[in-house]
Motif scaffolding. Structure first.
Motif, PDB file in Angstrom:
ATOM      1  N   MET A  72       0.818  -1.182   0.000  1.00 50.17           N
ATOM      2  CA  MET A  72       0.000   0.000   0.000  1.00 50.17           C
ATOM      3  C   MET A  72       0.871   1.259   0.000  1.00 50.17           C
ATOM      4  SD  MET A  72      -3.050   0.953   2.492  1.00 50.17           S
ATOM      5  CE  MET A  72      -3.527   2.611   2.767  1.00 50.17           C
ATOM      6  N   ASN A  73       1.953   1.239   0.738  1.00 50.08           N
ATOM      7  CA  ASN A  73       2.832   2.400   0.753  1.00 50.08           C
ATOM      8  C   ASN A  73       3.440   2.664  -0.611  1.00 50.08           C
ATOM      9  OD1 ASN A  73       2.382   2.941   3.436  1.00 50.08           O
ATOM     10  ND2 ASN A  73       4.091   1.700   4.143  1.00 50.08           N
ATOM     11  N   ARG A  74       3.721   1.613  -1.353  1.00 49.24           N
ATOM     12  CA  ARG A  74       4.314   1.775  -2.691  1.00 49.24           C
ATOM     13  C   ARG A  74       3.327   2.453  -3.640  1.00 49.24           C
ATOM     14  NH1 ARG A  74       6.039  -2.928  -6.836  1.00 49.24           N
ATOM     15  NH2 ARG A  74       7.054  -1.571  -8.333  1.00 49.24           N
ATOM     16  N   VAL A  75       2.070   2.056  -3.587  1.00 49.63           N
ATOM     17  CA  VAL A  75       1.048   2.654  -4.444  1.00 49.63           C
ATOM     18  C   VAL A  75       0.862   4.130  -4.096  1.00 49.63           C
ATOM     19  CG1 VAL A  75      -1.399   2.599  -5.055  1.00 49.63           C
ATOM     20  CG2 VAL A  75      -0.137   0.470  -4.822  1.00 49.63           C
ATOM     21  N   LEU A  76       0.818   4.421  -2.818  1.00 47.70           N
ATOM     22  CA  LEU A  76       0.662   5.806  -2.386  1.00 47.70           C
ATOM     23  C   LEU A  76       1.861   6.649  -2.792  1.00 47.70           C
ATOM     24  CD1 LEU A  76      -1.278   7.625  -0.852  1.00 47.70           C
ATOM     25  CD2 LEU A  76      -0.037   7.061   1.222  1.00 47.70           C
ATOM     26  N   ARG A  77       3.060   6.100  -2.649  1.00 49.00           N
ATOM     27  CA  ARG A  77       4.273   6.817  -3.038  1.00 49.00           C
ATOM     28  C   ARG A  77       4.286   7.076  -4.544  1.00 49.00           C
ATOM     29  NH1 ARG A  77       8.638   3.248  -1.966  1.00 49.00           N
ATOM     30  NH2 ARG A  77       8.357   2.570  -4.101  1.00 49.00           N
ATOM     31  N   ASN A  78       3.913   6.080  -5.334  1.00 50.74           N
ATOM     32  CA  ASN A  78       3.886   6.266  -6.792  1.00 50.74           C
ATOM     33  C   ASN A  78       2.815   7.268  -7.214  1.00 50.74           C
ATOM     34  OD1 ASN A  78       5.988   4.498  -7.148  1.00 50.74           O
ATOM     35  ND2 ASN A  78       4.672   2.752  -7.632  1.00 50.74           N
ATOM     36  N   THR A  79       1.692   7.283  -6.507  1.00 51.97           N
ATOM     37  CA  THR A  79       0.632   8.241  -6.812  1.00 51.97           C
ATOM     38  C   THR A  79       1.106   9.665  -6.551  1.00 51.97           C
ATOM     39  OG1 THR A  79      -1.034   6.605  -6.245  1.00 51.97           O
ATOM     40  CG2 THR A  79      -1.730   8.901  -6.279  1.00 51.97           C
ATOM     41  N   TYR A  80       1.734   9.875  -5.408  1.00 55.40           N
ATOM     42  CA  TYR A  80       2.248  11.215  -5.093  1.00 55.40           C
ATOM     43  C   TYR A  80       3.392  11.615  -6.018  1.00 55.40           C
ATOM     44  CZ  TYR A  80      -0.565  11.903  -0.941  1.00 55.40           C
ATOM     45  OH  TYR A  80      -1.607  12.098  -0.080  1.00 55.40           O
ATOM     46  N   LEU A  81       4.198  10.650  -6.428  1.00 57.66           N
ATOM     47  CA  LEU A  81       5.274  10.948  -7.373  1.00 57.66           C
ATOM     48  C   LEU A  81       4.717  11.399  -8.713  1.00 57.66           C
ATOM     49  CD1 LEU A  81       8.345  10.887  -7.967  1.00 57.66           C
ATOM     50  CD2 LEU A  81       8.008   8.543  -8.757  1.00 57.66           C
ATOM     51  N   LEU A  82       3.715  10.699  -9.213  1.00 54.22           N
ATOM     52  CA  LEU A  82       3.092  11.087 -10.476  1.00 54.22           C
ATOM     53  C   LEU A  82       2.406  12.442 -10.351  1.00 54.22           C
ATOM     54  CD1 LEU A  82       2.372  10.344 -13.386  1.00 54.22           C
ATOM     55  CD2 LEU A  82       0.331   9.224 -12.493  1.00 54.22           C
ATOM     56  N   LEU A  83       1.742  12.681  -9.245  1.00 55.48           N
ATOM     57  CA  LEU A  83       1.092  13.964  -9.026  1.00 55.48           C
ATOM     58  C   LEU A  83       2.098  15.108  -9.012  1.00 55.48           C
ATOM     59  CD1 LEU A  83      -1.494  15.551  -8.322  1.00 55.48           C
ATOM     60  CD2 LEU A  83      -0.961  15.093  -5.921  1.00 55.48           C
ATOM     61  N   SER A  84       3.209  14.904  -8.326  1.00 52.98           N
ATOM     62  CA  SER A  84       4.213  15.965  -8.263  1.00 52.98           C
ATOM     63  C   SER A  84       4.877  16.191  -9.620  1.00 52.98           C
ATOM     64  CB  SER A  84       5.257  15.651  -7.201  1.00 52.98           C
ATOM     65  OG  SER A  84       5.987  14.492  -7.549  1.00 52.98           O
ATOM     66  N   MET A  85       5.095  15.127 -10.380  1.00 57.52           N
ATOM     67  CA  MET A  85       5.693  15.289 -11.708  1.00 57.52           C
ATOM     68  C   MET A  85       4.768  16.040 -12.644  1.00 57.52           C
ATOM     69  SD  MET A  85       7.585  11.572 -12.045  1.00 57.52           S
ATOM     70  CE  MET A  85       7.323  11.493 -13.776  1.00 57.52           C
ATOM     71  N   THR A  86       3.471  15.751 -12.602  1.00 59.60           N
ATOM     72  CA  THR A  86       2.537  16.463 -13.473  1.00 59.60           C
ATOM     73  C   THR A  86       2.395  17.917 -13.046  1.00 59.60           C
ATOM     74  OG1 THR A  86       0.655  15.698 -12.172  1.00 59.60           O
ATOM     75  CG2 THR A  86       1.228  14.417 -14.127  1.00 59.60           C
ATOM     76  N   LEU A  87       2.445  18.173 -11.744  1.00 59.30           N
ATOM     77  CA  LEU A  87       2.368  19.555 -11.260  1.00 59.30           C
ATOM     78  C   LEU A  87       3.599  20.352 -11.689  1.00 59.30           C
ATOM     79  CD1 LEU A  87       0.798  21.611  -9.568  1.00 59.30           C
ATOM     80  CD2 LEU A  87       2.071  20.810  -7.597  1.00 59.30           C
ATOM     81  N   LEU A  88       4.769  19.744 -11.587  1.00 58.11           N
ATOM     82  CA  LEU A  88       5.987  20.424 -12.030  1.00 58.11           C
ATOM     83  C   LEU A  88       5.980  20.661 -13.539  1.00 58.11           C
ATOM     84  CD1 LEU A  88       8.671  18.634  -9.842  1.00 58.11           C
ATOM     85  CD2 LEU A  88       7.934  21.021  -9.701  1.00 58.11           C
ATOM     86  N   PHE A  89       5.466  19.704 -14.303  1.00 56.34           N
ATOM     87  CA  PHE A  89       5.395  19.876 -15.755  1.00 56.34           C
ATOM     88  C   PHE A  89       4.417  20.990 -16.121  1.00 56.34           C
ATOM     89  CE2 PHE A  89       3.807  18.569 -20.010  1.00 56.34           C
ATOM     90  CZ  PHE A  89       4.988  18.759 -20.698  1.00 56.34           C
ATOM     91  N   SER A  90       3.302  21.067 -15.405  1.00 58.50           N
ATOM     92  CA  SER A  90       2.344  22.135 -15.655  1.00 58.50           C
ATOM     93  C   SER A  90       2.939  23.500 -15.322  1.00 58.50           C
ATOM     94  CB  SER A  90       1.089  21.896 -14.819  1.00 58.50           C
ATOM     95  OG  SER A  90       0.138  22.889 -15.061  1.00 58.50           O
ATOM     96  N   ALA A  91       3.663  23.579 -14.223  1.00 57.06           N
ATOM     97  CA  ALA A  91       4.318  24.842 -13.853  1.00 57.06           C
ATOM     98  C   ALA A  91       5.399  25.214 -14.862  1.00 57.06           C
ATOM     99  CB  ALA A  91       4.909  24.723 -12.460  1.00 57.06           C
TER     100      ALA A  91
END
Length: 88
Positions: free
Chosen positions: A1-20
């Protein structure tokens, strides 16, 4: 479960940085706003493409295309506000 949550937050942060980053590029190059119709068609088209491709590798590409388009359309709006005030 921690791995899924970590990957979700990683993808979210990458998309946010790309949008910025795309908003910064649009601001630096002084891109004009694409207009209401192109913005709505782009948003909804990329959103539906993301939902359609969510179970394949192309889903990641469509998510980044969506967030990049969102950043590119946000850049001219930020430019309009920063140029409207004396100190930015």
């Amino acid at each position: 479960m921690n791995r899924v949550l970590r990957n979700t937050y990683l993808l979210l942060s990458m998309t946010l940085l790309f949008s910025a980053a795309m908003a910064g590029v649009a601001m630096a190059l002084n891109w004009p706003h694409p207009g209401l119709l192109i913005t709505l068609v782009g948003y909804f088209g990329l959103l539906f493409a993301t939902v359609k491709l969510r179970n394949s590798g192309w889903g990641i590409v469509s998510v980044f295309a969506l967030t990049g388009f969102m950043g590119a359309t946000l850049g001219p709006i930020i430019n309009a506000y920063t140029y409207a005030y004396a100190n930015g």
